[in-house]
Design an enzyme around this catalytic site. Sequence first.
Site, PDB file in Angstrom:
ATOM      1  CG  HIS A  62     -52.157 -40.200 -29.023  1.00 18.78           C
ATOM      2  ND1 HIS A  62     -52.474 -40.278 -27.698  1.00 18.78           N
ATOM      3  CD2 HIS A  62     -53.300 -40.475 -29.700  1.00 18.78           C
ATOM      4  CE1 HIS A  62     -53.766 -40.588 -27.569  1.00 18.78           C
ATOM      5  NE2 HIS A  62     -54.283 -40.721 -28.771  1.00 18.78           N
ATOM      6  CB  ALA A  79     -46.940 -52.950 -17.301  1.00 18.29           C
ATOM      7  CB  CYS A 133     -43.150 -29.633 -43.150  1.00 14.46           C
ATOM      8  SG  CYS A 133     -43.768 -28.089 -43.852  1.00 14.46           S
TER       9      CYS A 133
HETATM   10 ZN    ZN Z   1     -42.353 -27.677 -45.643  1.00 11.63          ZN
END
Ligand code: ZN
Length: 257
Positions: free
Chosen positions: A122, A242, A130
């Site tokens: 993800h 965990a 950009c």
């Molecule tokens: Zn760019």
Amino acid sequence: MSLPEAIAQAAALIGASERLAVLTGSGISQESGVPTFRDAQTGLWERYDPQALATREAFRRNPKLVWDWYEYRRRLVRQAEPNPGHRALADLEDLLPQVVIITQNVDDLHQRAGSSDIIPLHGAILRSKCFTDCQGNPTIIDVAALPDYDPQSGPPRCPHCGGWVRPDVVWFGEALSRELLERALRVAESADVMLVVGTSGVVQPAASLPFAARQRGAQIVEVNPTPGIITSIADLWLGSPAGVILPQIVAAIRAHP
Ligand code: ZN
């Protein structure tokens, strides 16, 4: 089965693995104090719907608002430390020939714990790119290296095209990186054991990976305090955090190499 028996069985399965795939979800990050997407909505952000902030449309409409929200969440990630669960997964690399971590988490806690082969399905919240990926997909921008960058004043401009810089995460309505998803599927399908940690198994396509692994004959070991969809196909389910279970599994593998 008692918990010590389940830990011994998990250690036997994982300790014999030649190609271990690990799938992690928000549960392991939560144990480090990183709130889930929805739980991050406190204080100033309480009145905003995260689903309405994490889209291309929201960013186009109000880049500064979305950037500020991500700055807030980045601060939470930077303040967090890997927990014993993250560290135990990193320790497995010393004990097994191959360990690949496929994660749904956008923080860098696996990395900081020392894991070396991570597939961030993800994206990565601390990384930026950009908005139009003007130099190819993705066009990663190191915002800290931009002259005069001020995190308080909204997203900076891309030094290549002058467009906005955005967080390098997968937003609602966006596809996952094809390259990462294909590799995750290859890793799942070639695994002999898949360890599933802290994921409810509802977010697709990540949730389908244990099913793909299982279909190719992998044994499924699940560590999650509450049972979920994946529990139905798990050979072994350990219903504890965990950070409690994984260090015990690693210790048991070390004790019987
Ligand atoms: Zn760019």
